[in-house]
Design an enzyme around this catalytic site. Structure first.
Site, PDB file in Angstrom:
ATOM      1  N   CYS A 100      68.856  93.938  49.378  1.00 35.66           N
ATOM      2  CA  CYS A 100      67.939  94.249  50.479  1.00 35.66           C
ATOM      3  C   CYS A 100      68.561  95.335  51.370  1.00 35.66           C
ATOM      4  O   CYS A 100      69.741  95.236  51.748  1.00 35.66           O
ATOM      5  CB  CYS A 100      67.670  92.998  51.319  1.00 35.66           C
ATOM      6  SG  CYS A 100      66.638  93.366  52.754  1.00 35.66           S
ATOM      7  N   HIS A 128      77.914  81.548  50.395  1.00 36.56           N
ATOM      8  CA  HIS A 128      76.611  82.186  50.166  1.00 36.56           C
ATOM      9  C   HIS A 128      76.851  83.563  49.531  1.00 36.56           C
ATOM     10  O   HIS A 128      77.773  84.285  49.926  1.00 36.56           O
ATOM     11  CB  HIS A 128      75.862  82.336  51.497  1.00 36.56           C
ATOM     12  CG  HIS A 128      74.444  82.760  51.324  1.00 36.56           C
ATOM     13  ND1 HIS A 128      74.089  84.075  51.115  1.00 36.56           N
ATOM     14  CD2 HIS A 128      73.292  82.049  51.284  1.00 36.56           C
ATOM     15  CE1 HIS A 128      72.766  84.145  50.973  1.00 36.56           C
ATOM     16  NE2 HIS A 128      72.261  82.924  51.073  1.00 36.56           N
ATOM     17  N   GLU A 130      75.464  86.374  49.845  1.00 40.81           N
ATOM     18  CA  GLU A 130      75.474  87.509  50.788  1.00 40.81           C
ATOM     19  C   GLU A 130      76.831  87.621  51.486  1.00 40.81           C
ATOM     20  O   GLU A 130      77.345  88.720  51.707  1.00 40.81           O
ATOM     21  CB  GLU A 130      74.354  87.357  51.831  1.00 40.81           C
ATOM     22  CG  GLU A 130      74.300  88.551  52.781  1.00 40.81           C
ATOM     23  CD  GLU A 130      73.280  88.384  53.899  1.00 40.81           C
ATOM     24  OE1 GLU A 130      72.211  87.778  53.668  1.00 40.81           O
ATOM     25  OE2 GLU A 130      73.561  88.872  55.007  1.00 40.81           O
ATOM     26  N   SER A 226      68.462  78.361  49.767  1.00 41.46           N
ATOM     27  CA  SER A 226      67.961  79.456  50.596  1.00 41.46           C
ATOM     28  C   SER A 226      68.404  79.267  52.043  1.00 41.46           C
ATOM     29  O   SER A 226      67.996  78.310  52.714  1.00 41.46           O
ATOM     30  CB  SER A 226      66.426  79.484  50.504  1.00 41.46           C
ATOM     31  OG  SER A 226      65.898  80.175  51.601  1.00 41.46           O
ATOM     32  N   SER A 227      69.239  80.189  52.507  1.00 42.32           N
ATOM     33  CA  SER A 227      69.794  80.063  53.862  1.00 42.32           C
ATOM     34  C   SER A 227      68.691  80.076  54.914  1.00 42.32           C
ATOM     35  O   SER A 227      68.631  79.215  55.790  1.00 42.32           O
ATOM     36  CB  SER A 227      70.775  81.209  54.101  1.00 42.32           C
ATOM     37  OG  SER A 227      71.198  81.227  55.431  1.00 42.32           O
ATOM     38  N   ASN A 228      67.766  81.028  54.808  1.00 41.68           N
ATOM     39  CA  ASN A 228      66.761  81.126  55.876  1.00 41.68           C
ATOM     40  C   ASN A 228      65.832  79.915  55.882  1.00 41.68           C
ATOM     41  O   ASN A 228      65.374  79.481  56.926  1.00 41.68           O
ATOM     42  CB  ASN A 228      66.015  82.465  55.793  1.00 41.68           C
ATOM     43  CG  ASN A 228      64.966  82.492  54.719  1.00 41.68           C
ATOM     44  OD1 ASN A 228      63.834  82.101  54.960  1.00 41.68           O
ATOM     45  ND2 ASN A 228      65.320  82.924  53.505  1.00 41.68           N
ATOM     46  N   SER A 270      61.936  83.526  50.632  1.00 44.93           N
ATOM     47  CA  SER A 270      61.942  83.692  49.169  1.00 44.93           C
ATOM     48  C   SER A 270      60.924  82.775  48.478  1.00 44.93           C
ATOM     49  O   SER A 270      60.907  82.687  47.249  1.00 44.93           O
ATOM     50  CB  SER A 270      63.345  83.445  48.623  1.00 44.93           C
ATOM     51  OG  SER A 270      63.924  82.317  49.227  1.00 44.93           O
TER      52      SER A 270
HETATM   53 FE1  SF4 Z   1      66.159  91.241  53.533  1.00 43.71          FE
HETATM   54 FE2  SF4 Z   1      64.442  89.243  53.343  1.00 43.71          FE
HETATM   55 FE3  SF4 Z   1      67.070  88.752  53.303  1.00 43.71          FE
HETATM   56 FE4  SF4 Z   1      65.834  89.534  55.539  1.00 43.71          FE
HETATM   57  S1  SF4 Z   1      65.513  87.592  54.433  1.00 43.71           S
HETATM   58  S2  SF4 Z   1      67.759  90.325  54.751  1.00 43.71           S
HETATM   59  S3  SF4 Z   1      64.306  90.994  54.771  1.00 43.71           S
HETATM   60  S4  SF4 Z   1      65.911  89.867  51.776  1.00 43.71           S
END
Ligand code: SF4
Length: 312
Positions: A100, A128, A130, A226-228, A270
Site C-alpha cells: 500500500c 505483524h 507490516e 487483521s490489525s485494523n 480487508s
Molecule cells: Fe493502506 Fe488499507 Fe492498510 Fe490503510 S488499511 S495502510 S489504506 S492497505
C-alpha cells in the site's frame, strides 16, 4: 411473528483503497501473465479474498525460496523489508509490488529519520507483517513499542536524536497515549503524531465510535489476523458494547443476539462487502429485520497501479 431486530451498518466500512489496489494487482497479473502468480504472504488478511484469488491461480507462499525461478512474484499490501526486496533481485524474480502506498510512505519516513541521524522507534504490534517490513527498511535496529509500559522500559542511545513512526492500522486512542508518553520521556523526539495511521483506519474507528453509542451489540467482520479489524472490535468493547470479531455469519452465536434489539455491523479494511451481505441475510433468516446505514464519510481515494499490471 418472528422477533424483530434493527441493524445499523457503519459508514465507511470494508475495503480501503490499498486493499482494492492489491487485489486488482493480483487479478491483473493473472490475466496478463497467466497462472500461477506467486504472492508472498496473504495479499490482504482475509480468507475469503485469499481463497478466491487462489481459485483463480494465485499461489500464496511464506518465503521467496518457495517461488520457482522466473515466477511472477507479488509482495502483499503490508510491505516487505529491504532484505526481501534484495533477495528477490538476487534471484531475478519478476516482482510486482502491491505494498500500500501509505505503508511505503512510512518506510520512507523511517529512512529519512535515520538518514538525519536519529534512532527510530516504531509503534506497532510485534509479528505483524507490516511491522516486519517497516523494521527492515532501515539499516540500524528499529526499536518497537506496543504500549505505554514498553515506553517506560525503553532505553535509547541518545534522547536528543530520536524519532518515531507508526504502523498504519493502530488504535488512534492507544497510539495517542503512547506518543504522549514518548514525548514526556523524550521531549526532543520528533514524529508524525497520528498521521501515519491511515485514513481508512481512522475513518472506520470514527464510524464505530459513533455506531457504538446506538447499538446493543457490535459485529465486526474481519480476520483475527487483521490489525485494523481487531482495533474496531477493541474500540466497540472500550465503548461498553459487547463486540465480536467474526469471519462471516457462521461465527455468530445466537445467544449473543438474544437481548440485542439493535445490532451494529462494520467490517475491516480487508473484508469484502459480500461478507457483510451474508451476515445481513443470515440475520434476516432469524428475525424480522430493518436495515439502516449510518451517515458517514464517503471515501473516494484510489491509488495508482504499478506499471507491470498496466500493460495490455
Ligand atoms: Fe493502506 Fe488499507 Fe492498510 Fe490503510 S488499511 S495502510 S489504506 S492497505
Amino acid at each position: 411473528m418472528p422477533d424483530s431486530r434493527h441493524i445499523i451498518l457503519a459508514q465507511p466500512r470494508g475495503f480501503c483503497a490499498g486493499v482494492e489496489r492489491a487485489i486488482e494487482i493480483v487479478e491483473r497479473a493473472l490475466t496478463i501473465y497467466g497462472a500461477p502468480v506467486y504472492v508472498r504472504h496473504e495479499i490482504v488478511h482475509n480468507k475469503y479474498v485469499v481463497d478466491s484469488l487462489r481459485s483463480k491461480g494465485a499461489v500464496f507462499v511464506s518465503e521467496l525460496d518457495e517461488i520457482p525461478t522466473g515466477g511472477i512474484t507479488i509482495f502483499s499490501a503490508h510491505g516487505v523489508s529491504e532484505k526481501v526486496e534484495d533477495d528477490a533481485k538476487l534471484r531475478h524474480l519478476p516482482v510486482i509490488d502491491a505494498t500500500c502506498p501509505l505503508v511505503t510512505k512510512v518506510h520512507k519516513e523511517a529512512q529519512r529519520n535515520e538518514a538525519e541521524g536519529n534512532q527510530v522507534i516504531l509503534i506497532g504490534h510485534a509479528g505483524h507483517p507490516e511491522v516486519e517490513g517497516t523494521s527492515g527498511r532501515i539499516k540500524g535496529e528499529m526499536l518497537l513499542v506496543s504500549s505505554v509500559d514498553d515506553v517506560d522500559r525503553l532505553q535509547v542511545s541518545d534522547p536528543t536524536h530520536l524519532s518515531y513512526v507508526t504502523q498504519t492500522t493502530l488504535s488512534v486512542d492507544d497510539t495517542s497515549a503512547i506518543i504522549a508518553k514518548l514525548k514526556e520521556k523524550f521531549p526532543a523526539i520528533t514524529g508524525p503524531d497520528l498521521r501515519d495511521i491511515c485514513y481508512a483506519t481512522q475513518n472506520r474507528q470514527n464510524a464505530v465510535r459513533e455506531l457504538a453509542s446506538k447499538v446493543d451489540i457490535l459485529l465486526v467482520i474481519g480476520s483475527t489476523r487483521s490489525s485494523n479489524s481487531n482495533r474496531l472490535r477493541d474500540l466497540g468493547e472500550e465503548m461498553g458494547v459487547a463486540s465480536y470479531l467474526i469471519n462471516n455469519e457462521h461465527d455468530i452465536k445466537t445467544e449473543w443476539l438474544e437481548n440485542a434489539s439493535v445490532i451494529g455491523i462494520t467490517s475491516g479494511a480487508s473484508a469484502p462487502e459480500i461478507l457483510t451481505q451474508g451476515v445481513i441475510a443470515y440475520l434476516q433468516s432469524l428475525y424480522s429485520v430493518t436495515v439502516e446505514t449510518m451517515n458517514g464519510v464517503s471515501e473516494n481515494i484510489k491509488f495508482k497501479l504499478p506499471k507491470e499490471v498496466l500493460v495490455a
